[in-house]
Motif scaffolding. Structure first.
Motif, PDB file in Angstrom:
ATOM      1  N   GLU A  27     -53.037  42.494  94.962  1.00 43.33           N
ATOM      2  CA  GLU A  27     -53.184  43.597  95.483  1.00 43.33           C
ATOM      3  C   GLU A  27     -52.710  44.903  94.898  1.00 43.33           C
ATOM      4  O   GLU A  27     -53.231  45.971  94.801  1.00 43.33           O
ATOM      5  CB  GLU A  27     -52.535  43.622  97.221  1.00 43.33           C
ATOM      6  CG  GLU A  27     -52.510  44.936  98.012  1.00 43.33           C
ATOM      7  CD  GLU A  27     -53.756  45.260  98.317  1.00 43.33           C
ATOM      8  OE1 GLU A  27     -54.174  46.354  98.687  1.00 43.33           O
ATOM      9  OE2 GLU A  27     -54.452  44.190  98.662  1.00 43.33           O
ATOM     10  N   LYS A  28     -51.468  44.833  94.293  1.00 42.84           N
ATOM     11  CA  LYS A  28     -51.144  45.833  93.552  1.00 42.84           C
ATOM     12  C   LYS A  28     -52.058  46.122  92.271  1.00 42.84           C
ATOM     13  O   LYS A  28     -51.971  47.119  91.894  1.00 42.84           O
ATOM     14  CB  LYS A  28     -49.521  45.284  92.868  1.00 42.84           C
ATOM     15  CG  LYS A  28     -48.485  45.282  93.954  1.00 42.84           C
ATOM     16  CD  LYS A  28     -48.158  46.492  94.226  1.00 42.84           C
ATOM     17  CE  LYS A  28     -47.002  46.405  95.391  1.00 42.84           C
ATOM     18  NZ  LYS A  28     -46.867  47.756  95.904  1.00 42.84           N
ATOM     19  N   LYS A  30     -55.175  46.123  92.326  1.00 44.52           N
ATOM     20  CA  LYS A  30     -56.502  46.541  92.695  1.00 44.52           C
ATOM     21  C   LYS A  30     -56.565  48.039  92.209  1.00 44.52           C
ATOM     22  O   LYS A  30     -55.712  48.855  92.562  1.00 44.52           O
ATOM     23  CB  LYS A  30     -56.690  46.540  94.071  1.00 44.52           C
ATOM     24  CG  LYS A  30     -57.014  45.248  94.742  1.00 44.52           C
ATOM     25  CD  LYS A  30     -57.120  45.282  96.228  1.00 44.52           C
ATOM     26  CE  LYS A  30     -57.365  43.717  96.473  1.00 44.52           C
ATOM     27  NZ  LYS A  30     -57.432  43.842  98.055  1.00 44.52           N
ATOM     28  N   GLY A  31     -57.400  48.414  91.239  1.00 47.70           N
ATOM     29  CA  GLY A  31     -57.459  49.605  90.483  1.00 47.70           C
ATOM     30  C   GLY A  31     -56.396  50.150  89.702  1.00 47.70           C
ATOM     31  O   GLY A  31     -56.363  51.330  89.351  1.00 47.70           O
ATOM     32  N   ARG A  32     -55.726  49.289  89.271  1.00 47.79           N
ATOM     33  CA  ARG A  32     -54.208  49.625  88.557  1.00 47.79           C
ATOM     34  C   ARG A  32     -54.230  48.473  87.758  1.00 47.79           C
ATOM     35  O   ARG A  32     -54.547  47.414  87.828  1.00 47.79           O
ATOM     36  CB  ARG A  32     -53.013  49.831  89.187  1.00 47.79           C
ATOM     37  CG  ARG A  32     -53.274  50.999  90.279  1.00 47.79           C
ATOM     38  CD  ARG A  32     -52.076  51.324  91.212  1.00 47.79           C
ATOM     39  NE  ARG A  32     -52.201  50.378  92.217  1.00 47.79           N
ATOM     40  CZ  ARG A  32     -51.362  50.143  93.332  1.00 47.79           C
ATOM     41  NH1 ARG A  32     -50.418  51.004  93.207  1.00 47.79           N
ATOM     42  NH2 ARG A  32     -51.391  49.221  94.132  1.00 47.79           N
ATOM     43  N   GLN A  33     -53.320  48.797  86.534  1.00 51.29           N
ATOM     44  CA  GLN A  33     -52.810  47.824  85.553  1.00 51.29           C
ATOM     45  C   GLN A  33     -51.340  47.821  85.363  1.00 51.29           C
ATOM     46  O   GLN A  33     -50.786  48.880  85.536  1.00 51.29           O
ATOM     47  CB  GLN A  33     -53.420  48.101  84.360  1.00 51.29           C
ATOM     48  CG  GLN A  33     -54.988  48.035  84.246  1.00 51.29           C
ATOM     49  CD  GLN A  33     -55.499  48.555  82.987  1.00 51.29           C
ATOM     50  OE1 GLN A  33     -55.141  48.782  82.241  1.00 51.29           O
ATOM     51  NE2 GLN A  33     -56.838  48.501  82.959  1.00 51.29           N
ATOM     52  N   SER A  66     -55.550  43.285  79.625  1.00 50.54           N
ATOM     53  CA  SER A  66     -56.195  44.533  79.530  1.00 50.54           C
ATOM     54  C   SER A  66     -56.615  45.138  77.973  1.00 50.54           C
ATOM     55  O   SER A  66     -57.155  45.832  77.661  1.00 50.54           O
ATOM     56  CB  SER A  66     -55.520  45.897  80.155  1.00 50.54           C
ATOM     57  OG  SER A  66     -54.408  46.117  79.575  1.00 50.54           O
ATOM     58  N   LYS A  82     -54.700  43.270  84.043  1.00 48.24           N
ATOM     59  CA  LYS A  82     -55.734  43.831  85.269  1.00 48.24           C
ATOM     60  C   LYS A  82     -56.479  42.747  85.831  1.00 48.24           C
ATOM     61  O   LYS A  82     -56.525  41.753  85.294  1.00 48.24           O
ATOM     62  CB  LYS A  82     -56.656  44.834  84.466  1.00 48.24           C
ATOM     63  CG  LYS A  82     -57.621  44.193  83.568  1.00 48.24           C
ATOM     64  CD  LYS A  82     -58.391  45.069  82.810  1.00 48.24           C
ATOM     65  CE  LYS A  82     -59.830  44.181  82.198  1.00 48.24           C
ATOM     66  NZ  LYS A  82     -60.672  45.142  81.736  1.00 48.24           N
ATOM     67  N   SER A  85     -62.881  42.153  85.897  1.00 44.59           N
ATOM     68  CA  SER A  85     -64.062  42.863  86.718  1.00 44.59           C
ATOM     69  C   SER A  85     -65.111  42.032  87.152  1.00 44.59           C
ATOM     70  O   SER A  85     -65.549  40.962  86.773  1.00 44.59           O
ATOM     71  CB  SER A  85     -64.521  43.611  85.663  1.00 44.59           C
ATOM     72  OG  SER A  85     -63.575  44.694  85.165  1.00 44.59           O
TER      73      SER A  85
END
Length: 85
Positions: A27-28, A30-33, A66, A82, A85
């Motif tokens: 969850e953390k 999602k959209g972040r690294q 990443s 990350k 994708s």
């Protein structure tokens, strides 16, 4: 069978119930690294638990390197993780 609330909480806290450490990490991300160290701080988790779970997520093909590196609290560079994708 009646399960004591404290027993249920203990069960969930070790990652066998809902909202597991795996769920929290994914969850953390999602959209972040994040580095493992950053994730430990975010989740207030122990290094051994968080790093082991990130490794499991890498093996399961859910998380990947990443290519970035950032310093940890100790000043050493660490992989920035990350979601795949």
């Amino acid at each position: 069978m009646i399960i004591q609330e404290t027993s249920r909480e203990a069960y969930e806290s070790v990652g066998r119930g809902k909202n597991t450490l795996s769920d929290k990490i994914l969850e953390k991300l999602k959209g972040r690294q994040f580095t493992c160290d950053e994730m430990e701080v975010l989740l207030e988790g122990r290094h051994q638990s968080v790093s082991a779970q990130i490794r499991h997520e890498v093996i399961d093909g859910k998380v990947e390197d990443s290519g970035l590196r950032r310093p940890t609290r100790s000043g050493r560079n660490a992989i920035v993780w990350k979601l795949v994708s």
